[in-house]
Design a protein around this motif. Structure first.
Motif, short mmCIF file in Angstrom:
data_model
loop_
_atom_site.label_atom_id
_atom_site.label_comp_id
_atom_site.label_asym_id
_atom_site.label_seq_id
_atom_site.Cartn_x
_atom_site.Cartn_y
_atom_site.Cartn_z
N HIS A 67 0.82 -1.22 0.00
CA HIS A 67 0.00 0.00 0.00
C HIS A 67 0.85 1.27 0.00
N LEU A 68 2.03 1.18 -0.60
CA LEU A 68 2.90 2.35 -0.71
C LEU A 68 2.84 2.98 -2.09
N VAL A 69 2.44 2.20 -3.09
CA VAL A 69 2.19 2.74 -4.42
C VAL A 69 0.87 2.18 -4.92
N VAL A 70 0.27 2.87 -5.88
CA VAL A 70 -1.00 2.43 -6.45
C VAL A 70 -0.95 2.65 -7.96
N SER A 71 -1.48 1.68 -8.72
CA SER A 71 -1.49 1.78 -10.18
C SER A 71 -2.91 1.96 -10.69
N TYR A 72 -3.04 2.84 -11.70
CA TYR A 72 -4.34 3.08 -12.33
C TYR A 72 -4.22 2.79 -13.82
#
Length: 223
Positions: A67-72
């Motif tokens: 939960h330190l990066v998120v991809s869209y």
């Protein structure tokens, strides 16, 4: 001020490229060297860190789980925002698990690990920090927690606590400028480390709980 460890002692073994990329990117995200909401460019990061794109991409996949990066889709990958509303939930988990880890570490740490804990405690005890060094001091906080988690000798507990300590540290780093000093938060680790090294499980558990609750109280005062 004493030189700070570049990498926490608990992670001093030689890692693979993917593991090394993961650790470096993770700590950059935790310490907000990569700011919340900032785009993650794997090519640029690979060049900056001296790794190939493949290990960096593998690291980014792991950081999504943390939960330190998120991809869209069609937008890209970004550093996650720091959500202060998560403080209570994160603290609730840490208040249960941090004392457990400290008690287990006091009972199960190897003699070499106990010596390492005492060495870190001695270093912290000699610190004479200035407010300008608050961000550097937080690296000691990470070092202490990761050492205790490792000494607890339960890989599942260690992985879980690292994840939640990382989230808590991001919250702390975001409000560092509003906190008068973090030196007390860091120096209180000395007694905790000594208790673990001495095998005093009850005291270690009590000090670990106090550390977590005082962290939450400090954050709430400045929000």
């Amino acid at each position: 001020m004493n030189a700070l460890p570049v990498m926490p002692p608990a992670e001093a073994e030689a890692p693979s490229q993917a593991e090394a990329a993961y650790r470096q990117l993770r700590d950059k995200l935790i310490m907000l060297e990569i700011r919340p909401g900032e785009p993650i460019n794997d090519g640029q990061l690979a060049a900056e860190l001296g790794f190939g794109r493949t290990p960096v991409r593998e690291a980014i996949k792991r950081l999504e789980v943390d939960h330190l990066v998120v991809s869209y889709p069609r937008r890209g990958t970004f550093a996650t925002n720091v959500d202060f509303t998560e403080l209570a939930d994160v603290s609730e988990i840490r208040e249960l698990l941090e004392p457990l880890a400290a008690r287990r570490a006091a009972k199960r740490a190897s003699s070499a690990m106990r010596q390492e804990l005492l060495e870190v405690a001695a270093t912290i005890a000699t610190l004479d920090p200035s407010p300008a060094e608050s961000r550097d001091l937080m690296r000691y906080d990470l070092t202490v927690h990761r050492l205790i988690y490792k000494a607890a000798a339960n890989p599942h507990l260690e992985d879980t606590l690292i994840r939640y300590d990382n989230l808590a540290t991001r919250i702390w780093c975001l409000v560092l400028d509003k906190v008068p000093s973090v030196s007390g938060h860091i120096t209180e680790h000395v007694e905790l480390l000594k208790a673990v090294a001495a095998g005093d499980a009850d005291k270690a558990g009590e000090l670990a709980l106090h550390h977590v609750t005082s962290f939450e109280e400090t954050i709430r005062k400045v929000l």
